[in-house]
Design a protein around this motif. Structure first.
Motif, mmCIF file in Angstrom:
data_model
loop_
_atom_site.group_PDB
_atom_site.id
_atom_site.type_symbol
_atom_site.label_atom_id
_atom_site.label_comp_id
_atom_site.label_asym_id
_atom_site.label_seq_id
_atom_site.Cartn_x
_atom_site.Cartn_y
_atom_site.Cartn_z
ATOM 1 N N GLY A 126 0.792 -1.219 0.000
ATOM 2 C CA GLY A 126 0.000 0.000 0.000
ATOM 3 C C GLY A 126 0.820 1.262 0.000
ATOM 4 O O GLY A 126 0.279 2.360 0.115
ATOM 5 N N GLN A 127 2.167 1.148 -0.135
ATOM 6 C CA GLN A 127 3.048 2.322 -0.163
ATOM 7 C C GLN A 127 3.127 2.877 -1.586
ATOM 8 O O GLN A 127 3.058 2.138 -2.567
ATOM 9 N N LEU A 128 3.272 4.219 -1.664
ATOM 10 C CA LEU A 128 3.430 4.839 -2.976
ATOM 11 C C LEU A 128 4.706 4.340 -3.646
ATOM 12 O O LEU A 128 5.774 4.332 -3.035
ATOM 13 N N VAL A 129 4.578 3.933 -4.914
ATOM 14 C CA VAL A 129 5.750 3.510 -5.676
ATOM 15 C C VAL A 129 6.539 4.732 -6.112
ATOM 16 O O VAL A 129 7.756 4.773 -6.022
ATOM 17 N N ASP A 130 5.858 5.749 -6.590
ATOM 18 C CA ASP A 130 6.520 6.957 -7.079
ATOM 19 C C ASP A 130 5.574 8.124 -6.839
ATOM 20 O O ASP A 130 4.502 8.195 -7.432
ATOM 21 N N GLU A 131 5.972 9.035 -5.951
ATOM 22 C CA GLU A 131 5.099 10.157 -5.637
ATOM 23 C C GLU A 131 4.817 11.008 -6.864
ATOM 24 O O GLU A 131 3.772 11.642 -6.968
ATOM 25 N N ASP A 132 5.757 11.040 -7.814
ATOM 26 C CA ASP A 132 5.562 11.827 -9.029
ATOM 27 C C ASP A 132 4.506 11.206 -9.939
ATOM 28 O O ASP A 132 4.059 11.828 -10.901
ATOM 29 N N ALA A 133 4.119 9.954 -9.646
ATOM 30 C CA ALA A 133 3.144 9.282 -10.494
ATOM 31 C C ALA A 133 1.708 9.652 -10.120
ATOM 32 O O ALA A 133 0.771 9.253 -10.801
ATOM 33 N N VAL A 134 1.558 10.404 -9.021
ATOM 34 C CA VAL A 134 0.211 10.817 -8.619
ATOM 35 C C VAL A 134 -0.310 11.816 -9.629
ATOM 36 O O VAL A 134 0.355 12.791 -9.952
ATOM 37 N N ALA A 135 -1.534 11.595 -10.132
ATOM 38 C CA ALA A 135 -2.099 12.495 -11.142
ATOM 39 C C ALA A 135 -3.580 12.710 -10.886
ATOM 40 O O ALA A 135 -4.274 11.808 -10.417
ATOM 41 N N ALA A 136 -4.030 13.906 -11.190
ATOM 42 C CA ALA A 136 -5.468 14.212 -11.120
ATOM 43 C C ALA A 136 -6.047 14.038 -12.513
ATOM 44 O O ALA A 136 -5.573 14.632 -13.472
ATOM 45 N N ILE A 137 -7.054 13.177 -12.625
ATOM 46 C CA ILE A 137 -7.642 12.873 -13.926
ATOM 47 C C ILE A 137 -9.108 13.269 -13.917
ATOM 48 O O ILE A 137 -9.853 12.887 -13.015
ATOM 49 N N GLU A 138 -9.523 14.044 -14.915
ATOM 50 C CA GLU A 138 -10.922 14.446 -14.994
ATOM 51 C C GLU A 138 -11.788 13.251 -15.376
ATOM 52 O O GLU A 138 -11.445 12.447 -16.229
ATOM 53 N N LEU A 139 -12.932 13.143 -14.708
ATOM 54 C CA LEU A 139 -13.855 12.063 -15.013
ATOM 55 C C LEU A 139 -14.785 12.516 -16.134
ATOM 56 O O LEU A 139 -15.947 12.817 -15.932
ATOM 57 N N GLU A 140 -14.234 12.575 -17.363
ATOM 58 C CA GLU A 140 -14.979 13.136 -18.486
ATOM 59 C C GLU A 140 -16.161 12.260 -18.893
ATOM 60 O O GLU A 140 -17.131 12.739 -19.444
ATOM 61 N N GLU A 141 -16.051 10.967 -18.632
ATOM 62 C CA GLU A 141 -17.111 10.062 -19.062
ATOM 63 C C GLU A 141 -18.268 10.023 -18.075
ATOM 64 O O GLU A 141 -19.330 9.517 -18.387
ATOM 65 N N ALA A 142 -18.052 10.552 -16.881
ATOM 66 C CA ALA A 142 -19.118 10.539 -15.876
ATOM 67 C C ALA A 142 -20.233 11.494 -16.297
ATOM 68 O O ALA A 142 -19.980 12.611 -16.719
ATOM 69 N N GLU A 143 -21.455 11.026 -16.188
ATOM 70 C CA GLU A 143 -22.599 11.861 -16.558
ATOM 71 C C GLU A 143 -22.825 12.906 -15.480
ATOM 72 O O GLU A 143 -22.773 12.608 -14.284
ATOM 73 N N PRO A 144 -23.048 14.168 -15.868
ATOM 74 C CA PRO A 144 -23.273 15.197 -14.853
ATOM 75 C C PRO A 144 -24.552 14.927 -14.075
ATOM 76 O O PRO A 144 -25.511 14.363 -14.608
ATOM 77 N N GLU A 145 -24.544 15.343 -12.820
ATOM 78 C CA GLU A 145 -25.723 15.126 -11.980
ATOM 79 C C GLU A 145 -26.841 16.103 -12.309
ATOM 80 O O GLU A 145 -28.015 15.788 -12.137
ATOM 81 N N GLU A 146 -26.474 17.308 -12.758
ATOM 82 C CA GLU A 146 -27.462 18.334 -13.069
ATOM 83 C C GLU A 146 -27.062 19.074 -14.332
ATOM 84 O O GLU A 146 -25.875 19.176 -14.656
ATOM 85 N N VAL A 147 -28.054 19.603 -15.034
ATOM 86 C CA VAL A 147 -27.818 20.413 -16.227
ATOM 87 C C VAL A 147 -28.840 21.545 -16.241
ATOM 88 O O VAL A 147 -30.024 21.321 -15.973
ATOM 89 N N LEU A 148 -28.367 22.760 -16.530
ATOM 90 C CA LEU A 148 -29.272 23.880 -16.754
ATOM 91 C C LEU A 148 -29.410 24.064 -18.254
ATOM 92 O O LEU A 148 -28.417 24.276 -18.954
ATOM 93 N N LEU A 149 -30.631 23.947 -18.769
ATOM 94 C CA LEU A 149 -30.911 24.122 -20.192
ATOM 95 C C LEU A 149 -31.825 25.328 -20.360
ATOM 96 O O LEU A 149 -32.905 25.381 -19.760
ATOM 97 N N VAL A 150 -31.373 26.293 -21.152
ATOM 98 C CA VAL A 150 -32.151 27.506 -21.383
ATOM 99 C C VAL A 150 -32.265 27.747 -22.883
ATOM 100 O O VAL A 150 -31.261 27.713 -23.592
ATOM 101 N N ARG A 151 -33.492 27.967 -23.350
ATOM 102 C CA ARG A 151 -33.737 28.324 -24.747
ATOM 103 C C ARG A 151 -34.381 29.708 -24.748
ATOM 104 O O ARG A 151 -35.427 29.904 -24.136
ATOM 105 N N ILE A 152 -33.725 30.666 -25.426
ATOM 106 C CA ILE A 152 -34.244 32.029 -25.445
ATOM 107 C C ILE A 152 -34.250 32.584 -26.864
ATOM 108 O O ILE A 152 -33.449 32.191 -27.713
ATOM 109 N N ALA A 153 -35.172 33.517 -27.099
ATOM 110 C CA ALA A 153 -35.278 34.186 -28.393
ATOM 111 C C ALA A 153 -34.093 35.133 -28.573
ATOM 112 O O ALA A 153 -33.494 35.592 -27.587
ATOM 113 N N PRO A 154 -33.720 35.438 -29.814
ATOM 114 C CA PRO A 154 -32.574 36.313 -30.068
ATOM 115 C C PRO A 154 -32.671 37.675 -29.374
ATOM 116 O O PRO A 154 -31.677 38.182 -28.864
#
Length: 201
Positions: A126-154
């Motif tokens: 359970g020890q880190l092999v390489d601290e430099d290997a830690v990375a933050a990865i965006e969960l792009e495939e995860a579906e958003p929990e909420e969406v604001l949808l607005v349709r307006i006239a020009p």
């Protein structure tokens, strides 16, 4: 399935702020009847949204001048405060703009900020092999929990841009020398060798 906050169209759609210049929180707010949705966002996001919306309308106006007004109609001016109480649904991340030629409407979708997951390589103990290997990865495939949808006239979209520009301009003035915002008590101007400049009267 995400929670869809759909306004097609809203009775009111504006950007506004809460707080004093220099410490303002920006909100997109849509209302239909008693239903109100408020989404927090950054000042820079408001700037980009207003610019892109204006560009989209200008582009459509080239091919359909009768559909898109060149300027915001005076009767649609909205200088009122945000609807109260302001309850933040989520903080805006990605926003998409589109033109629906079938209905002659602007379509705006606002998605929450993506969460991130910390990925790290560990050995059997359970020890880190390489601290430099830690990375933050965006969960792009995860579906958003909420969406604001607005349709307006020009015409309403032009009014939205006009108000957004006024809200952006109501913040702290920029220093004419360095371009940074000037607080009410002044600021240390890097172009003036550290002298404290005050907001011009």
């Amino acid at each position: 399935m995400p929670v869809m906050h759909a306004f097609e169209p809203p009775e009111r759609f504006v950007v506004g702020t809460v707080g004093e210049p220099g410490a303002r929180t920006f909100f997109l707010q849509a209302r239909e009847g008693t239903r109100v949705v408020s989404v927090a966002l950054e000042k820079q996001q408001v700037t980009v949204l207003a610019e892109r919306l204006d560009e989209l309308l200008d582009e459509v106006m080239k091919s359909a001048p009768a559909v898109v007004p060149a300027v915001a109609p005076f009767e649609l001016d909205d200088n009122g405060p945000l609807e109260q109480p302001i309850e933040e649904e989520f903080r805006a991340g990605t926003m998409t703009l589109a033109w629906d030629p079938d209905d002659d409407m602007v379509v705006l979708e606002v998605f929450p900020i993506n969460e991130t997951e910390i990925i790290a390589e560990v050995d059997e103990s359970g020890q880190l092999v390489d601290e430099d290997a830690v990375a933050a990865i965006e969960l792009e495939e995860a579906e958003p929990e909420e969406v604001l949808l607005v349709r307006i006239a020009p015409r309403n979209a032009r009014a939205f841009v006009k108000r957004a520009e006024a809200v952006l301009g109501a913040g702290r003035p920029n220093c004419p020398f360095c371009g940074n915002p000037i607080d009410p008590e002044g600021h240390l101007c890097v172009r003036a060798n550290g002298f404290k400049r005050r907001d011009p009267v």
